[in-house]
Motif scaffolding. Sequence first.
Motif, PDB file in Angstrom:
ATOM      1  N   PHE A  27       0.864  -1.175   0.000  1.00 43.80           N
ATOM      2  CA  PHE A  27       0.000   0.000   0.000  1.00 43.80           C
ATOM      3  C   PHE A  27       0.901   1.225   0.000  1.00 43.80           C
ATOM      4  CE2 PHE A  27      -2.867   2.753   2.855  1.00 43.80           C
ATOM      5  CZ  PHE A  27      -3.579   3.260   1.781  1.00 43.80           C
ATOM      6  N   TYR A  28       1.055   1.836  -1.173  1.00 46.83           N
ATOM      7  CA  TYR A  28       1.919   3.004  -1.334  1.00 46.83           C
ATOM      8  C   TYR A  28       1.115   4.263  -1.029  1.00 46.83           C
ATOM      9  CZ  TYR A  28       4.955  -0.267  -3.776  1.00 46.83           C
ATOM     10  OH  TYR A  28       5.756  -1.342  -4.089  1.00 46.83           O
ATOM     11  N   ILE A  29       1.685   5.082  -0.148  1.00 49.79           N
ATOM     12  CA  ILE A  29       1.003   6.310   0.271  1.00 49.79           C
ATOM     13  C   ILE A  29       1.961   7.492   0.219  1.00 49.79           C
ATOM     14  CG2 ILE A  29      -0.566   5.058   1.810  1.00 49.79           C
ATOM     15  CD1 ILE A  29       1.185   6.193   4.172  1.00 49.79           C
ATOM     16  N   GLY A  30       1.396   8.671   0.356  1.00 48.74           N
ATOM     17  CA  GLY A  30       2.172   9.895   0.519  1.00 48.74           C
ATOM     18  C   GLY A  30       1.772  10.545   1.840  1.00 48.74           C
ATOM     19  N   SER A  31       2.522  11.536   2.254  1.00 45.84           N
ATOM     20  CA  SER A  31       2.200  12.266   3.483  1.00 45.84           C
ATOM     21  C   SER A  31       1.042  13.225   3.240  1.00 45.84           C
ATOM     22  CB  SER A  31       3.417  13.060   3.951  1.00 45.84           C
ATOM     23  OG  SER A  31       4.483  12.190   4.253  1.00 45.84           O
ATOM     24  N   ASN A  32       0.244  13.441   4.271  1.00 43.36           N
ATOM     25  CA  ASN A  32      -0.895  14.365   4.187  1.00 43.36           C
ATOM     26  C   ASN A  32      -1.761  14.079   2.967  1.00 43.36           C
ATOM     27  OD1 ASN A  32      -0.025  15.785   6.513  1.00 43.36           O
ATOM     28  ND2 ASN A  32       1.459  16.884   5.243  1.00 43.36           N
ATOM     29  N   CYS A  33      -2.121  12.819   2.802  1.00 44.04           N
ATOM     30  CA  CYS A  33      -2.873  12.373   1.630  1.00 44.04           C
ATOM     31  C   CYS A  33      -4.257  11.906   2.062  1.00 44.04           C
ATOM     32  CB  CYS A  33      -2.088  11.237   0.951  1.00 44.04           C
ATOM     33  SG  CYS A  33      -2.955  10.409  -0.382  1.00 44.04           S
ATOM     34  N   GLY A  34      -5.260  12.722   1.807  1.00 45.44           N
ATOM     35  CA  GLY A  34      -6.625  12.370   2.162  1.00 45.44           C
ATOM     36  C   GLY A  34      -7.120  11.128   1.442  1.00 45.44           C
ATOM     37  N   LEU A  35      -6.764  10.981   0.164  1.00 47.83           N
ATOM     38  CA  LEU A  35      -7.150   9.782  -0.567  1.00 47.83           C
ATOM     39  C   LEU A  35      -6.528   8.537   0.063  1.00 47.83           C
ATOM     40  CD1 LEU A  35      -6.976  10.793  -4.346  1.00 47.83           C
ATOM     41  CD2 LEU A  35      -9.001  10.191  -3.020  1.00 47.83           C
ATOM     42  N   CYS A  36      -5.322   8.679   0.587  1.00 51.10           N
ATOM     43  CA  CYS A  36      -4.643   7.554   1.238  1.00 51.10           C
ATOM     44  C   CYS A  36      -5.383   7.158   2.512  1.00 51.10           C
ATOM     45  CB  CYS A  36      -3.191   7.906   1.556  1.00 51.10           C
ATOM     46  SG  CYS A  36      -2.208   8.316   0.099  1.00 51.10           S
ATOM     47  N   ASP A  37      -5.854   8.137   3.264  1.00 51.42           N
ATOM     48  CA  ASP A  37      -6.636   7.850   4.468  1.00 51.42           C
ATOM     49  C   ASP A  37      -7.919   7.100   4.115  1.00 51.42           C
ATOM     50  OD1 ASP A  37      -4.693   9.226   5.933  1.00 51.42           O
ATOM     51  OD2 ASP A  37      -5.850  11.101   5.952  1.00 51.42           O
ATOM     52  N   ASP A  38      -8.590   7.546   3.068  1.00 53.17           N
ATOM     53  CA  ASP A  38      -9.814   6.875   2.617  1.00 53.17           C
ATOM     54  C   ASP A  38      -9.511   5.460   2.124  1.00 53.17           C
ATOM     55  OD1 ASP A  38     -11.203   9.192   3.191  1.00 53.17           O
ATOM     56  OD2 ASP A  38     -11.281   9.873   1.104  1.00 53.17           O
ATOM     57  N   ALA A  39      -8.409   5.307   1.406  1.00 58.06           N
ATOM     58  CA  ALA A  39      -8.030   3.997   0.875  1.00 58.06           C
ATOM     59  C   ALA A  39      -7.724   3.010   1.997  1.00 58.06           C
ATOM     60  CB  ALA A  39      -6.821   4.126  -0.049  1.00 58.06           C
ATOM     61  N   LYS A  40      -7.150   3.482   3.088  1.00 53.80           N
ATOM     62  CA  LYS A  40      -6.863   2.612   4.230  1.00 53.80           C
ATOM     63  C   LYS A  40      -8.153   2.008   4.771  1.00 53.80           C
ATOM     64  CE  LYS A  40      -4.688   0.889   7.828  1.00 53.80           C
ATOM     65  NZ  LYS A  40      -5.265  -0.420   8.023  1.00 53.80           N
ATOM     66  N   ILE A  41      -9.199   2.789   4.845  1.00 52.97           N
ATOM     67  CA  ILE A  41     -10.504   2.290   5.301  1.00 52.97           C
ATOM     68  C   ILE A  41     -11.023   1.228   4.337  1.00 52.97           C
ATOM     69  CG2 ILE A  41     -12.921   2.941   5.692  1.00 52.97           C
ATOM     70  CD1 ILE A  41     -11.767   5.723   6.601  1.00 52.97           C
ATOM     71  N   GLN A  42     -10.895   1.496   3.039  1.00 56.35           N
ATOM     72  CA  GLN A  42     -11.338   0.525   2.032  1.00 56.35           C
ATOM     73  C   GLN A  42     -10.532  -0.771   2.117  1.00 56.35           C
ATOM     74  OE1 GLN A  42     -14.153   1.078   0.156  1.00 56.35           O
ATOM     75  NE2 GLN A  42     -14.242   2.881   1.470  1.00 56.35           N
TER      76      GLN A  42
END
Length: 81
Positions: A5-20
């Motif tokens: 799971f590749y993410i960036g810092s301060n990434c709202g889409l990443c936060d949403d993707a974690k829930i998914q």
Amino acid sequence: MDIKFYIGSNCGLCDDAKIQLDFFRDEYDHEIKIVTINIEEDDTLHKKYMLRVPVVEYNGVVLQEGNVDFVTLIEAYDELK
């Protein structure tokens, strides 16, 4: 099985993707390990995924990127099994 799971810092889409991804993991009886990788800690990954995060990858295949939803993750994962 490991999901990258590749993410960036301060990434709202990443936060949403974690829930998914949590919903996705709950759909299966077998253990699914999610390895979270911050692309900003690796120059190569940053160049590769900078405009694509979040990115969900399994066995070298990108299951989904950008706007991640668990239904699409399930469909993409089931096609690879």
